[in-house]
Every structure is written in structure tokens, then in C-alpha cells.
Scaffold this motif. Sequence first.
Motif, PDB file in Angstrom:
ATOM      1  N   PRO A  98      40.349  25.636 -27.222  1.00  0.00           N
ATOM      2  CA  PRO A  98      40.110  24.073 -26.899  1.00  0.00           C
ATOM      3  C   PRO A  98      38.993  23.610 -27.353  1.00  0.00           C
TER       4      PRO A  98
ATOM      5  N   TYR B 180      38.238  18.816 -22.887  1.00  0.00           N
ATOM      6  CA  TYR B 180      38.676  19.075 -21.606  1.00  0.00           C
ATOM      7  C   TYR B 180      38.800  17.997 -20.698  1.00  0.00           C
TER       8      TYR B 180
ATOM      9  N   ARG C  99      39.818  27.155 -17.314  1.00  0.00           N
ATOM     10  CA  ARG C  99      39.450  25.984 -18.200  1.00  0.00           C
ATOM     11  C   ARG C  99      38.416  25.258 -17.557  1.00  0.00           C
TER      12      ARG C  99
ATOM     13  N   GLU D  92      35.105  27.223 -18.046  1.00  0.00           N
ATOM     14  CA  GLU D  92      34.458  26.843 -19.321  1.00  0.00           C
ATOM     15  C   GLU D  92      33.844  25.483 -19.511  1.00  0.00           C
ATOM     16  N   SER D  93      34.478  24.407 -18.563  1.00  0.00           N
ATOM     17  CA  SER D  93      34.110  23.037 -19.030  1.00  0.00           C
ATOM     18  C   SER D  93      33.313  22.460 -17.750  1.00  0.00           C
TER      19      SER D  93
ATOM     20  N   GLU E 191      42.158  20.810 -17.768  1.00  0.00           N
ATOM     21  CA  GLU E 191      42.954  20.844 -18.871  1.00  0.00           C
ATOM     22  C   GLU E 191      42.459  20.966 -19.876  1.00  0.00           C
ATOM     23  N   ALA E 192      43.042  21.742 -21.027  1.00  0.00           N
ATOM     24  CA  ALA E 192      42.317  21.811 -22.181  1.00  0.00           C
ATOM     25  C   ALA E 192      43.091  21.441 -23.428  1.00  0.00           C
TER      26      ALA E 192
END
Length: 260
Positions: free
Chosen positions: A194, A197, A233, A236-237, A243-244
Amino acid sequence: MIFFSRRKLLDNVGRVVAGAAIAAPALSASKQSDVPVPRRERRKLKVIIAGGHPGDPEYGCGGTVARYTDLGHEVVLLYLNRGGAGSPKLPPGELSALRTAEAQKACEILKARPAYAGQFDGNAVVDAAHSDEFRKVVEVERPDVLFTQWPIDNHPDHRATSMLAYDAWLRMGKTFAFYYYEVSDGEDTQMFSPTHYVDITAVEPRKRAACYAHASQTPDRFYALETEIARFRGIESGHAQAEAFIRHVKSPVDLLPDEL
């Protein structure tokens, strides 16, 4: 050429600073007396989420769709087909009707609108004629943003959707934002790294309800996997769930909900 002594230079600087100090209160008073400028209304966007089957946009982008519609933007879920294949219990016509009704319910939950590109489940075609048909559907909608599936998903209908959407974007002059999304990462979508996000933490219950509207598609199994993806995700964000997306490098603008 004119030269200034150090003393003269310091004297001039002092006069500037003193003048600014005297003028500052007057400027502040002037600002306070100004009539407030009304906030400019946000332009309503048209967003298309293209997916191979009913359920693909909901699983991959359901939270992002909810974020858009909560902001007052219009979202169209454009399904390549009505999902009539793959059931030993129902003939294709009955299954297509059932999945169309499920898609209608899912769209109502997300405050979106369904549209169909007219192809057949498991028999997607990417040629000049079908590319023209798909592009015409997109042109009628006049999108500001187009999302599509990842071009190396395992399902051939996903790959076809990706190519048709990409071709439409190219032939329409790359004038609107363009993103790729993932579904069932690791099982269907693979090699997805990605770039962007969207925080879906607050709207996850609506995404869940929209996905479960597709009751014929074993949502207990697929949504459990989707939840794992959304949580990863999110890690990660920096969100609880996210959602990526991959934004195309030549996409002219960034119009994800977090940027609006």
C-alpha cells in the motif's frame, strides 16, 4: 556602490523592529473588526468502486465507502457481473437475482448506489468492444475518483475489472484520481504494497453489515479474513482498523476521505 557601517546598519534594524512593534496592535485590531469570511462549501465528489462481483467493493472498500458517503459524497459500486456462477444449489439466473438483491441491500447500508457492467460471472472478457462498453459506463458517471481491483488478483474477473478500469482511466485522459484496492489479501490479492490508508475504525460496523448482506457468500469465513487484514493495515498506519490502497503514480490528485 553604497556601503553601510555596522553602527548605521544596527540603527536601521532597530527602527524597523520598533516600527513593527508599534504597527502590530493596529493590525491586530483591524483583523478583529473584519467580517468573518464564510467557509467555502466542500464540492460533492462522485466516486466509483469497480469490482468483479457483488461483494468485492464492500469487502475491499466498505469502510472507505461509508467514510465518503458520511461526508456527503456520491458513491457508485460498479459490479462487472451479477455473480451468477459457482452455486450447485441454484441455477445461474436465480443466483444472479439473489446476489443482485444482496448487493442492493449492501448499498443501502453504505448509502451507495449499485451499477452493473453487464458481463457474466467467471466469463469476463477484455477486448476492444467490452472495453468500450465499460468506458461508456464510467463516462456516464463522470467520476472524480475511481477504485479498481489489483491486476494480479487470483480471480480472473478481478483481473478483468482491473484492466477495464485502467483502460477507461487512460482513455479518459487520466483526469480523475485512480486507486487499486485489495480483497482477501494472501488468498486472492497478492504482492500488494500500500501507498495510502483510510481509517475505518468508526465505520467498521457498517462495513460488516454490508458484507454480511451478501449472505449467500459465506460471510462468516470471508469477513473473518477481512478483519485480520483491516487490523494489520491498522497496525501499519496507526489505527485500530484501516483499509489500504495503491494510488497510481500518475493519479492527478489524492481524494481519499482522510484528505478531504
